[in-house]
Design a protein around this motif. Structure first.
Motif, PDB file in Angstrom:
ATOM      1  N   ILE A  10       0.855  -1.187   0.000  1.00 29.98           N
ATOM      2  CA  ILE A  10       0.000   0.000   0.000  1.00 29.98           C
ATOM      3  C   ILE A  10       0.888   1.233   0.000  1.00 29.98           C
ATOM      4  O   ILE A  10       1.873   1.305   0.740  1.00 29.98           O
ATOM      5  CB  ILE A  10      -0.893   0.042   1.259  1.00 29.98           C
ATOM      6  CG1 ILE A  10      -1.627  -1.296   1.459  1.00 29.98           C
ATOM      7  CG2 ILE A  10      -1.866   1.211   1.186  1.00 29.98           C
ATOM      8  CD1 ILE A  10      -2.529  -1.698   0.332  1.00 29.98           C
ATOM      9  N   GLY A  12       0.209   5.108   0.728  1.00 34.52           N
ATOM     10  CA  GLY A  12      -0.881   5.965   1.138  1.00 34.52           C
ATOM     11  C   GLY A  12      -0.489   7.023   2.144  1.00 34.52           C
ATOM     12  O   GLY A  12       0.688   7.245   2.422  1.00 34.52           O
ATOM     13  N   SER A  16      -4.679   5.433   5.354  1.00 38.17           N
ATOM     14  CA  SER A  16      -4.282   4.027   5.245  1.00 38.17           C
ATOM     15  C   SER A  16      -3.341   3.573   6.357  1.00 38.17           C
ATOM     16  O   SER A  16      -2.845   2.450   6.318  1.00 38.17           O
ATOM     17  CB  SER A  16      -3.616   3.787   3.882  1.00 38.17           C
ATOM     18  OG  SER A  16      -4.476   4.180   2.830  1.00 38.17           O
ATOM     19  N   THR A  17      -3.070   4.433   7.349  1.00 41.94           N
ATOM     20  CA  THR A  17      -2.173   4.035   8.438  1.00 41.94           C
ATOM     21  C   THR A  17      -2.909   3.160   9.460  1.00 41.94           C
ATOM     22  O   THR A  17      -4.129   3.189   9.546  1.00 41.94           O
ATOM     23  CB  THR A  17      -1.601   5.263   9.170  1.00 41.94           C
ATOM     24  OG1 THR A  17      -2.666   6.007   9.780  1.00 41.94           O
ATOM     25  CG2 THR A  17      -0.820   6.163   8.219  1.00 41.94           C
ATOM     26  N   THR A  46      -9.480  -1.959   8.581  1.00 41.04           N
ATOM     27  CA  THR A  46      -8.960  -1.018   7.582  1.00 41.04           C
ATOM     28  C   THR A  46      -9.397  -1.433   6.181  1.00 41.04           C
ATOM     29  O   THR A  46      -9.638  -2.618   5.907  1.00 41.04           O
ATOM     30  CB  THR A  46      -7.427  -0.947   7.618  1.00 41.04           C
ATOM     31  OG1 THR A  46      -6.884  -2.235   7.277  1.00 41.04           O
ATOM     32  CG2 THR A  46      -6.928  -0.528   8.999  1.00 41.04           C
ATOM     33  N   TRP A  47      -9.466  -0.458   5.289  1.00 43.26           N
ATOM     34  CA  TRP A  47      -9.894  -0.766   3.918  1.00 43.26           C
ATOM     35  C   TRP A  47      -8.947  -1.746   3.243  1.00 43.26           C
ATOM     36  O   TRP A  47      -9.366  -2.664   2.532  1.00 43.26           O
ATOM     37  CB  TRP A  47     -10.046   0.511   3.091  1.00 43.26           C
ATOM     38  CG  TRP A  47      -8.767   1.200   2.709  1.00 43.26           C
ATOM     39  CD1 TRP A  47      -8.174   2.242   3.346  1.00 43.26           C
ATOM     40  CD2 TRP A  47      -7.933   0.898   1.582  1.00 43.26           C
ATOM     41  NE1 TRP A  47      -7.016   2.614   2.710  1.00 43.26           N
ATOM     42  CE2 TRP A  47      -6.839   1.806   1.618  1.00 43.26           C
ATOM     43  CE3 TRP A  47      -7.988  -0.040   0.553  1.00 43.26           C
ATOM     44  CZ2 TRP A  47      -5.819   1.786   0.660  1.00 43.26           C
ATOM     45  CZ3 TRP A  47      -6.966  -0.067  -0.393  1.00 43.26           C
ATOM     46  CH2 TRP A  47      -5.909   0.845  -0.330  1.00 43.26           C
ATOM     47  N   TRP A  48      -7.637  -1.558   3.486  1.00 41.64           N
ATOM     48  CA  TRP A  48      -6.664  -2.383   2.767  1.00 41.64           C
ATOM     49  C   TRP A  48      -6.635  -3.815   3.282  1.00 41.64           C
ATOM     50  O   TRP A  48      -6.392  -4.756   2.499  1.00 41.64           O
ATOM     51  CB  TRP A  48      -5.270  -1.759   2.803  1.00 41.64           C
ATOM     52  CG  TRP A  48      -4.788  -1.314   4.152  1.00 41.64           C
ATOM     53  CD1 TRP A  48      -4.927  -0.079   4.734  1.00 41.64           C
ATOM     54  CD2 TRP A  48      -4.094  -2.117   5.110  1.00 41.64           C
ATOM     55  NE1 TRP A  48      -4.359  -0.057   5.981  1.00 41.64           N
ATOM     56  CE2 TRP A  48      -3.836  -1.291   6.238  1.00 41.64           C
ATOM     57  CE3 TRP A  48      -3.657  -3.438   5.129  1.00 41.64           C
ATOM     58  CZ2 TRP A  48      -3.172  -1.762   7.377  1.00 41.64           C
ATOM     59  CZ3 TRP A  48      -2.987  -3.909   6.253  1.00 41.64           C
ATOM     60  CH2 TRP A  48      -2.755  -3.074   7.356  1.00 41.64           C
ATOM     61  N   ASN A  62       2.974  -1.776   4.171  1.00 39.98           N
ATOM     62  CA  ASN A  62       2.037  -0.652   4.190  1.00 39.98           C
ATOM     63  C   ASN A  62       2.862   0.626   4.290  1.00 39.98           C
ATOM     64  O   ASN A  62       3.214   1.080   5.371  1.00 39.98           O
ATOM     65  CB  ASN A  62       1.055  -0.747   5.356  1.00 39.98           C
ATOM     66  CG  ASN A  62       0.050   0.392   5.341  1.00 39.98           C
ATOM     67  OD1 ASN A  62       0.090   1.266   4.479  1.00 39.98           O
ATOM     68  ND2 ASN A  62      -0.839   0.410   6.299  1.00 39.98           N
ATOM     69  N   SER A  64       2.464   3.851   4.260  1.00 43.07           N
ATOM     70  CA  SER A  64       1.552   4.985   4.451  1.00 43.07           C
ATOM     71  C   SER A  64       2.100   5.884   5.544  1.00 43.07           C
ATOM     72  O   SER A  64       2.545   5.398   6.590  1.00 43.07           O
ATOM     73  CB  SER A  64       0.151   4.497   4.811  1.00 43.07           C
ATOM     74  OG  SER A  64      -0.397   3.717   3.774  1.00 43.07           O
ATOM     75  N   TYR A  99      -3.304   4.991  -2.848  1.00 41.23           N
ATOM     76  CA  TYR A  99      -4.414   5.894  -2.518  1.00 41.23           C
ATOM     77  C   TYR A  99      -3.818   7.129  -1.870  1.00 41.23           C
ATOM     78  O   TYR A  99      -3.649   7.215  -0.655  1.00 41.23           O
ATOM     79  CB  TYR A  99      -5.439   5.225  -1.601  1.00 41.23           C
ATOM     80  CG  TYR A  99      -6.728   6.018  -1.505  1.00 41.23           C
ATOM     81  CD1 TYR A  99      -7.506   6.234  -2.635  1.00 41.23           C
ATOM     82  CD2 TYR A  99      -7.152   6.575  -0.306  1.00 41.23           C
ATOM     83  CE1 TYR A  99      -8.677   6.979  -2.575  1.00 41.23           C
ATOM     84  CE2 TYR A  99      -8.320   7.311  -0.229  1.00 41.23           C
ATOM     85  CZ  TYR A  99      -9.076   7.510  -1.376  1.00 41.23           C
ATOM     86  OH  TYR A  99     -10.233   8.256  -1.315  1.00 41.23           O
ATOM     87  N   HIS A 209     -14.162   2.885   6.265  1.00 37.56           N
ATOM     88  CA  HIS A 209     -13.176   1.966   5.678  1.00 37.56           C
ATOM     89  C   HIS A 209     -13.868   0.863   4.878  1.00 37.56           C
ATOM     90  O   HIS A 209     -13.383   0.461   3.816  1.00 37.56           O
ATOM     91  CB  HIS A 209     -12.309   1.355   6.778  1.00 37.56           C
ATOM     92  CG  HIS A 209     -11.138   2.202   7.173  1.00 37.56           C
ATOM     93  ND1 HIS A 209      -9.950   2.212   6.471  1.00 37.56           N
ATOM     94  CD2 HIS A 209     -10.975   3.076   8.188  1.00 37.56           C
ATOM     95  CE1 HIS A 209      -9.101   3.045   7.047  1.00 37.56           C
ATOM     96  NE2 HIS A 209      -9.699   3.594   8.083  1.00 37.56           N
ATOM     97  N   TRP A 216     -12.862  -0.370  -3.837  1.00 38.84           N
ATOM     98  CA  TRP A 216     -11.698  -1.060  -4.415  1.00 38.84           C
ATOM     99  C   TRP A 216     -12.098  -2.436  -4.951  1.00 38.84           C
ATOM    100  O   TRP A 216     -11.694  -2.822  -6.065  1.00 38.84           O
ATOM    101  CB  TRP A 216     -10.609  -1.230  -3.362  1.00 38.84           C
ATOM    102  CG  TRP A 216      -9.719  -0.041  -3.170  1.00 38.84           C
ATOM    103  CD1 TRP A 216      -9.786   0.891  -2.179  1.00 38.84           C
ATOM    104  CD2 TRP A 216      -8.609   0.342  -3.996  1.00 38.84           C
ATOM    105  NE1 TRP A 216      -8.786   1.830  -2.330  1.00 38.84           N
ATOM    106  CE2 TRP A 216      -8.051   1.512  -3.434  1.00 38.84           C
ATOM    107  CE3 TRP A 216      -8.032  -0.192  -5.145  1.00 38.84           C
ATOM    108  CZ2 TRP A 216      -6.943   2.162  -3.986  1.00 38.84           C
ATOM    109  CZ3 TRP A 216      -6.919   0.446  -5.707  1.00 38.84           C
ATOM    110  CH2 TRP A 216      -6.397   1.615  -5.130  1.00 38.84           C
TER     111      TRP A 216
END
Length: 240
Positions: A10, A12, A16-17, A46-48, A62, A64, A99, A209, A216
């Motif tokens: 990721i 971001g 995104s953290t 989280t979204w990811w 990640n 971010s 993102y 999220h 996505w």
């Protein structure tokens, strides 16, 4: 069905953290206190993480950084050498989800240069993709357009479609052009007209999220967003 696990990185900003899932020294928004405030009980909110579950994928890195922008060449800009170099571990990512850009929008960064001493969003996004592709030539890069938001419990609040005279649509157009020029792919999250829930207009709640993740997943499941190949086809994204 048995599948070889994919690895996803990721790239971001604060959205995104999540504490404990970033490179050492990176600024985090979702620390323990903020996670609780935003109804997030674990990283799986989280979204990811939700997207990775959909892909049957492992997190690679990640990358971010809270407060970071695309524009500018120095760390923690996403176009800095340091950020672009830190998208893998001993494994290389199969897919990189980008993102980025909400902080550029919020700071009114111009799309293109109007003065030599002022950073520009399009230039920064193009620089970022050039460096990422150079460092991770084997990875698919999927660039998400920026989504509008809503504030929980505040039906009177409306999303500021323009900030400092520049609309979110202009930033998203720049993302699409930069991705096309870099031969990266676009996940047009914004085109789905889904507004994610926040407490402050920027940072998603647990429900927010989930909305971002769904946007996505809608893109990852569509033929238009995928390279149709034996190695990575739409069938790989269908859960068992």
């Amino acid at each position: 069905m048995n599948r070889e696990r994919r690895f996803v990185s990721i790239l971001g900003d604060s959205i995104s953290t999540f504490e404990g899932f970033l490179p050492e020294g990176y600024q985090v928004f979702y620390d323990e206190d903020r996670a609780i405030q935003h109804d997030m009980t674990s990283v799986y909110d989280t979204w990811w993480a939700k997207v990775n579950q959909f892909l049957h994928a492992y997190l690679c890195v990640n990358n971010s950084y809270s407060g970071s922008m695309v524009s500018g060449a120095d760390f923690p800009s996403a176009g800095s050498d340091e950020r672009a170099a830190l998208l893998h571990t001993e494994r290389r990512p199969d897919l990189i989800l980008v993102y980025m850009g909400f902080n550029d929008f919020g700071n009114g960064i111009p799309i293109t240069k109007d003065r030599q001493d002022v950073p520009a969003f399009f230039e920064g996004y193009a620089r970022m993709l050039t460096k990422v592709k150079r460092n991770e030539p084997q990875s698919r890069i999927l660039c998400g357009t920026l989504m509008e938001t809503k504030i929980r419990g505040n039906g009177q609040w409306s999303f500021p479609n323009k900030w400092a005279g520049i609309s979110l649509c202009e930033y998203n157009a720049a993302i699409k052009i930069a991705a096309e020029q870099a031969e990266a792919e676009v996940a047009d999250l914004a085109a789905q007209n889904l507004r994610y829930e926040t407490l402050d207009g920027t940072h998603p709640t647990r429900a927010g999220h989930a909305t971002i993740a769904q946007a996505w997943i809608n893109c990852l499941g569509s033929r238009e967003a995928l390279i149709q190949s034996q190695e990575w086809s739409a069938r790989d994204f269908v859960p068992d």
